[in-house]
Write a protein that holds these residues in place. Structure first.
Motif, PDB file in Angstrom:
ATOM      1  N   TYR A  22      41.713  -1.759   0.229  1.00 17.00           N
ATOM      2  CA  TYR A  22      43.009  -1.566  -0.401  1.00 17.00           C
ATOM      3  C   TYR A  22      43.326  -0.075  -0.435  1.00 17.00           C
ATOM      4  CZ  TYR A  22      42.507  -6.406  -1.948  1.00 17.00           C
ATOM      5  OH  TYR A  22      42.360  -7.767  -1.978  1.00 17.00           O
ATOM      6  N   ARG A  23      44.449   0.263  -1.021  1.00 17.77           N
ATOM      7  CA  ARG A  23      44.922   1.640  -1.018  1.00 17.77           C
ATOM      8  C   ARG A  23      45.397   2.020  -2.411  1.00 17.77           C
ATOM      9  NH1 ARG A  23      50.135   2.248   2.308  1.00 17.77           N
ATOM     10  NH2 ARG A  23      51.221   3.451   0.733  1.00 17.77           N
ATOM     11  N   LEU A  24      45.124   3.249  -2.789  1.00 14.52           N
ATOM     12  CA  LEU A  24      45.625   3.787  -4.051  1.00 14.52           C
ATOM     13  C   LEU A  24      46.424   5.047  -3.749  1.00 14.52           C
ATOM     14  CD1 LEU A  24      45.369   3.378  -7.230  1.00 14.52           C
ATOM     15  CD2 LEU A  24      43.737   5.262  -7.114  1.00 14.52           C
ATOM     16  N   GLU A  45      49.166   6.207 -10.948  1.00 18.25           N
ATOM     17  CA  GLU A  45      48.420   5.661  -9.821  1.00 18.25           C
ATOM     18  C   GLU A  45      49.006   4.293  -9.466  1.00 18.25           C
ATOM     19  OE1 GLU A  45      46.704   6.803 -12.598  1.00 18.25           O
ATOM     20  OE2 GLU A  45      46.285   8.753 -11.667  1.00 18.25           O
ATOM     21  N   PHE A  47      48.379   0.922  -7.129  1.00 15.98           N
ATOM     22  CA  PHE A  47      47.523   0.105  -6.281  1.00 15.98           C
ATOM     23  C   PHE A  47      48.415  -0.558  -5.236  1.00 15.98           C
ATOM     24  CE2 PHE A  47      44.761  -3.968  -6.234  1.00 15.98           C
ATOM     25  CZ  PHE A  47      44.017  -3.494  -5.162  1.00 15.98           C
ATOM     26  N   ARG A  49      48.866  -2.932  -2.039  1.00 18.37           N
ATOM     27  CA  ARG A  49      48.181  -3.997  -1.313  1.00 18.37           C
ATOM     28  C   ARG A  49      49.209  -4.951  -0.721  1.00 18.37           C
ATOM     29  NH1 ARG A  49      44.595  -7.896  -4.665  1.00 18.37           N
ATOM     30  NH2 ARG A  49      45.327  -9.390  -3.127  1.00 18.37           N
ATOM     31  N   GLY A 129      51.004  -1.191 -12.413  1.00 19.12           N
ATOM     32  CA  GLY A 129      50.139  -0.364 -11.588  1.00 19.12           C
ATOM     33  C   GLY A 129      49.932  -0.864 -10.178  1.00 19.12           C
ATOM     34  N   SER A 130      50.629  -1.947  -9.787  1.00 20.91           N
ATOM     35  CA  SER A 130      50.466  -2.510  -8.450  1.00 20.91           C
ATOM     36  C   SER A 130      51.816  -2.934  -7.898  1.00 20.91           C
ATOM     37  CB  SER A 130      49.522  -3.722  -8.497  1.00 20.91           C
ATOM     38  OG  SER A 130      49.472  -4.380  -7.247  1.00 20.91           O
ATOM     39  N   GLU A 132      52.068  -5.360  -5.578  1.00 20.26           N
ATOM     40  CA  GLU A 132      51.893  -6.697  -5.002  1.00 20.26           C
ATOM     41  C   GLU A 132      52.891  -7.698  -5.578  1.00 20.26           C
ATOM     42  OE1 GLU A 132      48.408 -10.110  -4.584  1.00 20.26           O
ATOM     43  OE2 GLU A 132      48.475  -8.792  -6.330  1.00 20.26           O
TER      44      GLU A 132
END
Length: 205
Positions: A22-24, A45, A47, A49, A129-130, A132
Motif C-alpha cells: 500500500y501507499r502512504l 497522513e 492511506f 489504496r 485517513g484513507s 478507499e
C-alpha cells in the motif's frame, strides 16, 4: 449538504511517506471554514489504496449466506481471535469494473459462480485517513456443495468457506462474532430486502 468547489481546499504539498504493498502520502493542506475565511495549515497522513468490492453471496432457495474466514492483521491484539468471518472481497486491478472484481473474487475465494449482482451501496470505510471506497453487493448463488478451503496460494491466501442459514449469520452479527463493517451493512440490507429476493428467485436452477 454544504456546497463545495475545488477552490475550497488547497493542497499545499503532497509528499511520499511510504511505498509498499500500500501507499502512504503526507499532505499539507488548508480549507475554507464554515464561518468564513481559511483555517490553518494541516498536516495529514493519507492511506492510499485501490478501491474494493465486497459481495454477500445469498442463496434465496436455501435462505442461506456464504461467508469466508481468514486471518486479518488489523485484528491482532484487539480481538481474541484474528480469524474473521467476512464477505467475499477484493481490490480493483487496473482497468477492471466493479462487477468484474466481484465475479473474479467469488471464484478465487469461494469457488462460487454469481448468478446475478444487486448493488447495495458504495461507501468510505475510514475517510479520516484513507481514500478507499467500497462497492458493496449482494449476489444470488446456488450454495449446494459450497465450502472447504480456497484462495490463491501465490497470494498467501488461506480461506475457509462455509454456508450459514441467514438466521444464524444474523445471530453471529448480533453477538459480535461478525464485527466488520461490510458484513454488518450487507446482512442488515439482506434483512430488509431478503424477502423480495426470495420472491423473485423463481425455481432453483
Amino acid at each position: 449538504m454544504t456546497e463545495f468547489n475545488q477552490q475550497d481546499v488547497e493542497i499545499l504539498r503532497r509528499e511520499p511517506g511510504f511505498r509498499g504493498f500500500y501507499r502512504l502520502d503526507v499532505l499539507t493542506l488548508r480549507h475554507r471554514l464554515f464561518a468564513g475565511g481559511w483555517g490553518p495549515e494541516l498536516r495529514r497522513e493519507l492511506f492510499v489504496r485501490p478501491d474494493a468490492v465486497c459481495v454477500l453471496p445469498y442463496d434465496p432457495w436455501q435462505d442461506a449466506v456464504v461467508l469466508i474466514e481468514q486471518i486479518r492483521v488489523g485484528a491482532l491484539g484487539k480481538r481474541t481471535n484474528p480469524w474473521m468471518l467476512e464477505l467475499v472481497a477484493g481490490l480493483f486491478d487496473d482497468g477492471e469494473e466493479a462487477e468484474q472484481v466481484a465475479h473474479r473474487e467469488a471464484e478465487e475465494e469461494a469457488g462460487l459462480t454469481l448468478l446475478n449482482l444487486t448493488p447495495i451501496t458504495r461507501y468510505f470505510p475510514s475517510p479520516g485517513g484513507s481514500d478507499e471506497q467500497v462497492y458493496l453487493y449482494c449476489a444470488t448463488v446456488d450454495s449446494r456443495g459450497v465450502g472447504g478451503l480456497h484462495g490463491l496460494a501465490e497470494e498467501g491466501e488461506d480461506i475457509r468457506v462455509s454456508v450459514w442459514p441467514r438466521s444464524e449469520a444474523l445471530a453471529a452479527m448480533a453477538d459480535g462474532r461478525i464485527d466488520n463493517a461490510a458484513s454488518i451493512i450487507a446482512l442488515q440490507w439482506l434483512e430488509l430486502h431478503g424477502q423480495g429476493l426470495r420472491a423473485q428467485a423463481g425455481p432453483q436452477p
